[in-house]
Scaffold this motif. Structure first.
Motif, PDB file in Angstrom:
ATOM      1  N   HIS A  95       0.817  -1.224   0.000  1.00 19.11           N
ATOM      2  CA  HIS A  95       0.000   0.000   0.000  1.00 19.11           C
ATOM      3  C   HIS A  95       0.842   1.262   0.000  1.00 19.11           C
ATOM      4  O   HIS A  95       0.372   2.334  -0.344  1.00 19.11           O
ATOM      5  CB  HIS A  95      -1.020   0.002   1.143  1.00 19.11           C
ATOM      6  N   ASP A  96       2.101   1.154   0.401  1.00 21.50           N
ATOM      7  CA  ASP A  96       2.983   2.297   0.173  1.00 21.50           C
ATOM      8  C   ASP A  96       4.422   1.811   0.033  1.00 21.50           C
ATOM      9  O   ASP A  96       4.740   0.672   0.357  1.00 21.50           O
ATOM     10  CB  ASP A  96       2.841   3.391   1.236  1.00 21.50           C
ATOM     11  N   ASP A 124       8.273   2.663   0.860  1.00 22.11           N
ATOM     12  CA  ASP A 124       9.308   3.448   1.522  1.00 22.11           C
ATOM     13  C   ASP A 124      10.630   3.192   0.809  1.00 22.11           C
ATOM     14  O   ASP A 124      10.927   2.068   0.407  1.00 22.11           O
ATOM     15  CB  ASP A 124       9.420   3.052   2.996  1.00 22.11           C
TER      16      ASP A 124
HETATM   17 MG    MG Z   1       4.199   1.241   6.446  1.00 24.38          MG
END
Ligand code: MG
Ligand code: ATP
Length: 412
Positions: free
Chosen positions: A40-41, A43
């Motif tokens: 979902h994301d 980094d």
């Molecule tokens: Mg996270």
């Protein structure tokens, strides 16, 4: 590992590499990909220092998210990307925050400070997968295991104890034996962790697919985080665990399932202690208060009056979870019954059934005209509303006025 990254993410990695800095996606997104789930994301971690990143992305929007920890947010093609310099955490003195952070240009060092093997992988299209702690194998066999010595890691940051439980609940992975033992052994260090952080991890745990199994395995850790000994020690605890699993994946309903056997005020105290949002405290408190309210087709209008529509739908669902937890063989029936009740409530609302004072065909002025004053007016209107929802009087002006007159005479 073939990992197709969203275009802006790939672009950020390429730009950093072209400027001479190693760069990877890291942590949750690599784990999720290894598990066949959609991240979902994304980094990003890199050897570039924050000032290097500002140069590399000087034409983009850059937000200085956490310069001290080496984190910048770069917006590429509208996608915000958190980019953090590889770092090593210094000593931990307070059981939560490193006293200092030290930047490094070695990705393995950055990975070594991360909590669990499954979270300690980095990937870049140019450099491939970096997995020094066996994260991919632990993803494949499904296990939560600390990077390094678990006692030491939990001692550095006790929040990791609850993170272990949360990931176990969410992914359905057991916690490796040494990690589990250290989590139990370190549970009293949770008092160093802020209530808000504890609350967030516990809510995450409760919302997990395997919340019940995690709670059943770690009641001692749960009780070190929140005073729930009376719940976990009760003979009903196995029912509570099932009730949590059966409740819909909604934070208020899962907390309600956990706190079901308390009084409403004890439930509110617990959630207040965790500094939960007032709205959640009130929802859970009032559902626990109302847990024994009998809900039948005959009295739904009265229940609507007492609880309002939203709360009534929630109570229908919460009671169904409880019934299913007590008698698992009846789960389908309980759900069917709950659906029928909820449908009946919707019908009442659609048909404009009277369940609030506003809908009553008489008002305060009418009561005043009958000679009532002050608080007697509100009391009379509420009594009339109750007659209407119970079907004793029609919601019509004349019928209500004569009922009010009669009641006034009787009370003289
Ligand atoms: Mg996270
Ligand atoms: P989620 O899908 O819940 O966001 P995540 O793995 O991305 O999962 P985050 O809390 O967003 O979890 O943290 C990002 C990464 O930072 C983790 O994957 C882990 O590598 C590292 N991390 C986060 N918190 C800690 C911690 N307390 N101690 C060590 N490493 C941590």
């Amino acid at each position: 590992m073939k990992f197709v990254l969203p275009q802006p993410v790939a672009e950020a990695l390429t730009r950093l590499e072209e400027a001479g800095f190693a760069a990877y996606v890291v942590g949750g997104c690599v784990r999720d990909h290894a598990l066949g789930m959609t991240p979902h994301d994304f980094d990003i971690c890199t050897a570039a220092l924050p000032e290097d990143m500002e140069r590399v992305f000087q034409k983009e929007r850059v937000i200085e998210t956490g310069m001290r920890h080496g984190t910048l947010t770069v917006v590429l093609d509208g996608m915000p990307l958190e980019i953090t310099t590889f770092r090593l955490d210094g000593e931990y003195l307070d059981g939560r925050h490193p006293v200092s952070v030290q930047f490094t240009d070695r990705v393995e060092e950055d990975l070594s400070r991360r909590d669990f093997t499954i979270n300690a992988m980095a990937y870049s299209p140019a450099r491939g997968l970096q997995d020094p702690f066996g994260g991919q194998a632990d993803c494949a066999s499904g296990i939560i295991r600390c990077v390094g010595a678990p006692e030491k890691r939990f001692h550095e940051d006790a929040l990791r104890i609850l993170r272990a439980l949360r990931f176990s609940s969410r992914l359905g992975f057991p916690i490796e034996e040494n990690t589990a033992r250290a989590a139990r052994g370190g549970r009293f260090m949770l008092d160093k962790i802020s209530r808000e952080r504890i609350a967030a991890e516990l809510t995450g745990l409760l919302l997990g697919e395997r919340a019940g199994a995690t709670l059943a395995a770690f009641p001692d850790v749960l009780c070190a985080a929140v005073p729930l000994q009376t719940v976990t020690d009760a003979p009903e605890w196995p029912v509570t665990v099932k009730r949590v699993d059966t409740a819909p994946r909604d934070d208020a309903l899962r907390w309600t399932a956990l706190l079901w056997d308390l009084t409403g005020s004890a439930a509110r105290e617990i959630l207040k202690g965790l500094k939960m949002p007032t709205r959640l405290i009130e929802t859970v408190g009032s559902l626990v208060d109302a847990r024994s309210m009998p809900l039948r087709h005959e009295n739904l209008q009265e229940a609507l009056m007492r609880l309002g529509a939203d709360r009534l739908y929630q109570l229908i669902s919460a009671q169904a979870s409880d019934q299913a937890a007590r008698r698992p063989e009846m789960q389908a029936d309980a759900q069917e019954h709950a659906r029928a009740l909820a449908k009946a409530v919707s019908r009442l609302i659609e048909e404009n059934a009277c369940y609030t004072l506003n809908q009553l065909a008489v008002g305060g002025r009418d009561m005043a005209a009958l000679g009532l004053r002050g608080q007697a007016i509100g009391a009379a209107l509420n009594a009339l509303l109750l007659r209407v929802v119970r079907g004793e009087t029609a919601n019509e002006r004349d019928a209500l006025l004569s009922a009010a007159r009669e009641a006034a005479l009787n009370s003289q």
